[in-house]
Scaffold this motif. Sequence first.
Motif, mmCIF file in Angstrom:
data_model
loop_
_atom_site.group_PDB
_atom_site.id
_atom_site.type_symbol
_atom_site.label_atom_id
_atom_site.label_comp_id
_atom_site.label_asym_id
_atom_site.label_seq_id
_atom_site.Cartn_x
_atom_site.Cartn_y
_atom_site.Cartn_z
ATOM 1 N N THR A 1 0.856 -1.186 0.000
ATOM 2 C CA THR A 1 0.000 0.000 0.000
ATOM 3 C C THR A 1 0.892 1.237 0.000
ATOM 4 O O THR A 1 1.891 1.293 0.704
ATOM 5 N N THR A 2 0.540 2.255 -0.787
ATOM 6 C CA THR A 2 1.381 3.443 -0.871
ATOM 7 C C THR A 2 1.036 4.432 0.239
ATOM 8 O O THR A 2 -0.065 4.409 0.805
ATOM 9 N N ASP A 3 1.982 5.304 0.513
ATOM 10 C CA ASP A 3 1.747 6.360 1.497
ATOM 11 C C ASP A 3 0.590 7.251 1.067
ATOM 12 O O ASP A 3 -0.223 7.682 1.901
ATOM 13 N N VAL A 4 0.456 7.485 -0.226
ATOM 14 C CA VAL A 4 -0.634 8.326 -0.725
ATOM 15 C C VAL A 4 -1.985 7.669 -0.475
ATOM 16 O O VAL A 4 -2.954 8.340 -0.080
ATOM 17 N N GLU A 5 -2.073 6.353 -0.665
ATOM 18 C CA GLU A 5 -3.333 5.653 -0.417
ATOM 19 C C GLU A 5 -3.752 5.784 1.047
ATOM 20 O O GLU A 5 -4.934 6.035 1.348
ATOM 21 N N LEU A 6 -2.817 5.618 1.966
ATOM 22 C CA LEU A 6 -3.147 5.760 3.388
ATOM 23 C C LEU A 6 -3.536 7.191 3.730
ATOM 24 O O LEU A 6 -4.490 7.428 4.479
ATOM 25 N N LEU A 7 -2.805 8.155 3.172
ATOM 26 C CA LEU A 7 -3.132 9.556 3.445
ATOM 27 C C LEU A 7 -4.521 9.907 2.919
ATOM 28 O O LEU A 7 -5.266 10.644 3.577
ATOM 29 N N ARG A 8 -4.875 9.392 1.753
ATOM 30 C CA ARG A 8 -6.214 9.669 1.207
ATOM 31 C C ARG A 8 -7.297 9.132 2.123
ATOM 32 O O ARG A 8 -8.307 9.795 2.358
ATOM 33 N N ARG A 9 -7.098 7.930 2.641
ATOM 34 C CA ARG A 9 -8.099 7.346 3.535
ATOM 35 C C ARG A 9 -8.240 8.172 4.810
ATOM 36 O O ARG A 9 -9.358 8.457 5.267
#
Length: 340
Positions: A174-182
């Motif tokens: 999982t990318t850092d961007v995916e976690l930040l978006r969530r």
Amino acid sequence: MIRRIVGIAGAALVVALVIAVGLAIDYHNWQQTPLHEESEAKTVEIASGSSVRSLQRKLEDDFQMERPLYFRLYARLSGKAQRLQSGEYRLPAGMTPPQLLHRIARGDVVQYRFTIVEGWTFRQLLAAMQADPRILDTLDDPDDSEVMAVVGSPDQEHPEGWFLPETYNYTRGTTDVELLRRAHRAMQRELESVWEERVEGLPLESAYEALILASIIERETGAPEERGEIAGVFVRRLQDGMRLQTDPTVIYGMGDDYDGRIRTRDLRTDTPYNTYTRHGLPPTPIAMPGRAALRASVNPEPGTSMYFVSRGDGTHVFSDTLEEHNSAVRRYILGQGDDD
């Protein structure tokens, strides 16, 4: 002659039956044979587009799985050969090849947990993600506006405060961007919800100002039961035109110059975040507030206190007047004991 032929055919049939029974027993035993017996669970990672044959070779290499033909046969007969899903899978002790195939066909991948801690700054959040080897780092020293653009809020220029403290499940890669978006979507939903439930008469003009106030509340106390009372002090000071005079905003404004202590000159050095030198709220949040701090910011406890000082144990003494406050400061900060 006929008897001889019948005898030979019968003997061949017996041999065939013996072989078939032997193969059936061997196949059954293979189905019951664990891939490993070690006490700790192991993992296997299935790349996107993997075939049954490539999975079989991986299990042979990593776990010395025997009878690879049986594995391919089982995968095809069970209908799972066309249902393999990529990802990382956990293999506890005793797991058999058929059980693993069932898990892979279901997509039952390993889930990890990442927690955004209440009161973290955005810099601390980025550092925590970069320190997790299972999270794919795709943000190369991003500036603030770039972060907000990739999470879907290009109109916001500052990321501080915009990611809800919570525990998020994720899978390897999982990318850092995916976690930040969530986390950003979660904060947007939570902020919208608490803003709709705000009490009347607040000296706050927008949900963003509530987010700013909540971040200060979050940083001011480690005692959950105090959040509402601290919110009440700040709201009354804002309503009366008093400066907030809160140390966490000063610390945030000092940035890398903060060494663990606040000196008198720091309180007098003007920055956009110094609430000793400036009226009103700072320009942005100073940390990530949790749900309780958000609710406190829009539903402060009623009261008359205008000041508070730390007891040194995470709780505070609240005072209505400056005289009472100065007395508490002498007792808990200067160590001079109670006034006579």
